[in-house]
Design a protein around this motif. Structure first.
Motif, PDB file in Angstrom:
ATOM      1  N   GLU A   7       0.803  -1.100  -0.189  1.00 19.11           N
ATOM      2  CA  GLU A   7      -0.050  -0.043  -0.175  1.00 19.11           C
ATOM      3  C   GLU A   7       0.862   1.362  -0.103  1.00 19.11           C
ATOM      4  O   GLU A   7       1.932   1.396   0.611  1.00 19.11           O
ATOM      5  CB  GLU A   7      -0.934   0.132   1.166  1.00 19.11           C
ATOM      6  CG  GLU A   7      -2.011  -1.040   1.178  1.00 19.11           C
ATOM      7  CD  GLU A   7      -3.106  -0.867   2.272  1.00 19.11           C
ATOM      8  OE1 GLU A   7      -3.166   0.297   2.870  1.00 19.11           O
ATOM      9  OE2 GLU A   7      -3.847  -1.697   2.529  1.00 19.11           O
ATOM     10  N   LYS A  35     -10.939   0.254 -14.076  1.00 21.83           N
ATOM     11  CA  LYS A  35      -9.919  -1.009 -13.948  1.00 21.83           C
ATOM     12  C   LYS A  35      -8.725  -0.866 -15.144  1.00 21.83           C
ATOM     13  O   LYS A  35      -9.128  -0.692 -16.246  1.00 21.83           O
ATOM     14  CB  LYS A  35     -10.558  -2.426 -14.359  1.00 21.83           C
ATOM     15  CG  LYS A  35      -9.697  -3.534 -13.846  1.00 21.83           C
ATOM     16  CD  LYS A  35     -10.746  -4.921 -13.860  1.00 21.83           C
ATOM     17  CE  LYS A  35     -10.255  -5.644 -12.955  1.00 21.83           C
ATOM     18  NZ  LYS A  35     -11.122  -6.831 -12.803  1.00 21.83           N
ATOM     19  N   PRO A  57       0.469   0.985  -6.928  1.00 22.25           N
ATOM     20  CA  PRO A  57       0.045   1.349  -5.750  1.00 22.25           C
ATOM     21  C   PRO A  57      -0.422   2.656  -5.606  1.00 22.25           C
ATOM     22  O   PRO A  57      -1.445   3.095  -5.033  1.00 22.25           O
ATOM     23  CB  PRO A  57       1.102   0.894  -4.543  1.00 22.25           C
ATOM     24  CG  PRO A  57       1.976  -0.103  -5.251  1.00 22.25           C
ATOM     25  CD  PRO A  57       2.129   0.406  -6.818  1.00 22.25           C
ATOM     26  N   ARG A  60      -3.604   2.874  -7.212  1.00 26.20           N
ATOM     27  CA  ARG A  60      -4.933   2.635  -6.398  1.00 26.20           C
ATOM     28  C   ARG A  60      -4.799   3.569  -5.427  1.00 26.20           C
ATOM     29  O   ARG A  60      -6.232   3.675  -5.055  1.00 26.20           O
ATOM     30  CB  ARG A  60      -4.488   1.235  -5.719  1.00 26.20           C
ATOM     31  CG  ARG A  60      -4.152   0.194  -6.719  1.00 26.20           C
ATOM     32  CD  ARG A  60      -3.712  -1.283  -6.291  1.00 26.20           C
ATOM     33  NE  ARG A  60      -4.586  -1.800  -5.380  1.00 26.20           N
ATOM     34  CZ  ARG A  60      -5.467  -2.608  -5.729  1.00 26.20           C
ATOM     35  NH1 ARG A  60      -5.716  -3.101  -6.989  1.00 26.20           N
ATOM     36  NH2 ARG A  60      -6.436  -3.036  -4.916  1.00 26.20           N
ATOM     37  N   SER A  61      -4.108   4.365  -4.900  1.00 33.66           N
ATOM     38  CA  SER A  61      -4.315   5.367  -3.693  1.00 33.66           C
ATOM     39  C   SER A  61      -5.248   6.478  -4.272  1.00 33.66           C
ATOM     40  O   SER A  61      -5.814   7.038  -3.421  1.00 33.66           O
ATOM     41  CB  SER A  61      -2.881   5.763  -3.072  1.00 33.66           C
ATOM     42  OG  SER A  61      -2.554   6.793  -3.926  1.00 33.66           O
ATOM     43  N   ASP A  65      -8.752   1.304  -9.737  1.00 36.81           N
ATOM     44  CA  ASP A  65      -8.855  -0.127  -9.447  1.00 36.81           C
ATOM     45  C   ASP A  65      -7.563  -0.674 -10.330  1.00 36.81           C
ATOM     46  O   ASP A  65      -7.669  -1.440 -11.607  1.00 36.81           O
ATOM     47  CB  ASP A  65     -10.029  -0.993  -9.948  1.00 36.81           C
ATOM     48  CG  ASP A  65     -10.122  -2.309  -9.723  1.00 36.81           C
ATOM     49  OD1 ASP A  65      -9.175  -2.843  -8.672  1.00 36.81           O
ATOM     50  OD2 ASP A  65     -10.937  -2.975 -10.318  1.00 36.81           O
ATOM     51  N   HIS A  67      -4.019  -2.768 -11.244  1.00 37.69           N
ATOM     52  CA  HIS A  67      -3.110  -4.260 -11.041  1.00 37.69           C
ATOM     53  C   HIS A  67      -2.241  -4.399 -12.091  1.00 37.69           C
ATOM     54  O   HIS A  67      -1.928  -3.837 -13.087  1.00 37.69           O
ATOM     55  CB  HIS A  67      -4.545  -5.261 -11.583  1.00 37.69           C
ATOM     56  CG  HIS A  67      -5.616  -5.478 -10.826  1.00 37.69           C
ATOM     57  ND1 HIS A  67      -6.044  -5.787  -9.655  1.00 37.69           N
ATOM     58  CD2 HIS A  67      -6.916  -4.541 -11.201  1.00 37.69           C
ATOM     59  CE1 HIS A  67      -7.188  -5.661  -9.232  1.00 37.69           C
ATOM     60  NE2 HIS A  67      -7.897  -4.914 -10.122  1.00 37.69           N
TER      61      HIS A  67
END
Length: 408
Positions: A7, A35, A57, A60-61, A65, A67
């Motif tokens: 994270e 995504k 990450p 994502r923060s 979404d 990956h």
């Protein structure tokens, strides 16, 4: 395979970039929940993996979404894609029909990694490029090919076939616009990659800790040190780095040279060049090979760079060369050849020097070793340049802008 992510938060960078954090969040707002899949060759070794382990990450923060997947492939596949790497940068090598077939088969097998509901897919470098032909996604999915190598003068025969794998991509990102292939220029955009100032490789370290790391590696922290950080690759021309060191050592007998590298899992050729460079170095006890083979990880690389007097980069072809920004961020001036992305990181005379010939490179290294105040000033200038242009939050914002453009 899916790469496990730690994270991270864009808020962690506020002490470095200030209110730019708010602007990044504003850009990301319309992209929340989208995504995004990043896919590259390997989860370890090389600049692309280093970028993704922190960039994904951060995406994502800010609500994306995001990956990250890495290829699952046999060594034979990476032998072939190393040929792609070399020929797309101009090497005159042949790729057999069997090698092309293996490449396509592995990409087809890995296409299952791309989830059908992805909004954006970012494929990094030649290794997984053909996945676009086989992956099943919804019609609205946007595909991006992010090229991290120098495509300005490719092997024409190889490029003609390889470029067929790119025809259905919506956008292609290069480090520099001079890398744009003429045939697909209208699909291309350019922005540089980045370093992460808060990663283990760049975070601030205590000087005594750094000295202890050097002592464990046999390096004397009280003697001048030239450092080269590069993969064992013919394009990096580590033989010239040793030549520069030998020339300067005639004037400064206490000089040391550290050759720092990671043996990447997608580069079988690296072992061959490691042996060649080691033989060229001979029995000189002031040349140190610092790799993951002797437990040199990111924190050790960080310590070596921070304790370096001058950084050297002798590559004859370089897609970008993030090691330049790493050294400059640590206020270490860099002497390098003016190739590829190196020349947009180093402002000649401001944060380092650009020279092509071994003798000229040696002259500039010697000048910096003998002029401490100039060395320190160039180092301070370099850190500011990197914060303004080449850190991960700048890279994140560039991706957000592109995603917004593609998704309308």
């Amino acid at each position: 395979m899916r790469v496990q992510l730690k994270e991270r938060s864009v808020e962690e960078y506020r002490s470095i970039i200030g209110d730019e954090v708010e602007r990044i969040k504003e850009f990301a707002e319309p992209l929340k929940g989208k995504k995004v899949i990043h896919l590259n060759a390997t989860a370890f070794g090389g600049g692309v993996a280093e970028i993704l382990q922190n960039l994904v990450p951060l995406m994502r923060s800010v609500g994306i979404d995001a990956h990250w997947y890495a290829l699952e492939a046999p060594n034979e596949f990476f032998n072939v894609t190393k040929k792609f790497h070399n020929t797309l940068q101009g090497a005159q090598l042949e790729i057999s029909p069997q090698e092309w077939a293996l490449y396509e088969q592995v990409c087809k097998e890995n296409s299952k990694l791309i989830e059908e509901d992805a909004d954006i897919v970012v494929i990094h470098d030649p290794q997984p490029a053909a996945i676009r032909l086989y992956a099943k996604t919804k019609p609205s999915t946007k595909w991006i090919w992010r090229c991290h190598i120098d495509l300005s003068t490719p092997n024409t025969k190889i490029w003609e076939r390889f470029s067929t794998y790119l025809r259905d991509y919506d956008k292609m990102i290069f480090h520099l616009n001079e890398y744009f292939p003429k045939q697909i220029k209208d699909k291309c955009t350019d922005f540089p990659p980045s370093i992460d100032p808060l990663s283990e490789k760049n975070i601030e370290l205590d000087e005594n800790f750094c000295k202890e790391i050097l002592r464990k590696l046999g390096i004397d922290p009280n003697r001048p040190l030239i450092t080269v950080v590069a993969r064992f690759d013919p394009w990096k021309d580590l033989f010239s780095a040793i030549d520069v060191y030998r020339l300067v050592k005639k004037e400064i007998p206490t000089l040391q040279l550290a050759i720092v590298s990671a043996m990447a899992s997608d580069d079988p050729e690296g072992w061959i060049f490691f042996e060649k460079v080691a033989r060229y170095a001979g029995t000189d006890t002031d040349i140190f090979f610092c790799t993951n083979l002797n437990n040199v990880g990111n924190k050790e690389v960080n310590a070596i760079q921070r304790m370096s007097t001058v950084a050297l980069h002798t590559a004859i072809r370089e897609g970008f060369g993030l090691v330049i920004s790493e050294a400059l961020y640590k206020e270490v001036p860099v002497v390098a050849r003016p190739v590829g992305g190196v020349k947009i990181q180093i402002e000649h005379g401001k944060c380092g020097y650009l020279e092509s010939d071994v003798e000229k490179l040696a002259e500039k290294v010697l000048y910096l070793l003998e002029n401490e105040e100039q060395r320190k000033q160039l180092g301070r200038n370099g850190r500011k340049i990197v914060i303004d242009r080449f850190i991960i939050t700048v890279n994140l914002k560039n991706y957000l802008k592109l995603f917004l453009d593609l998704l309308g």
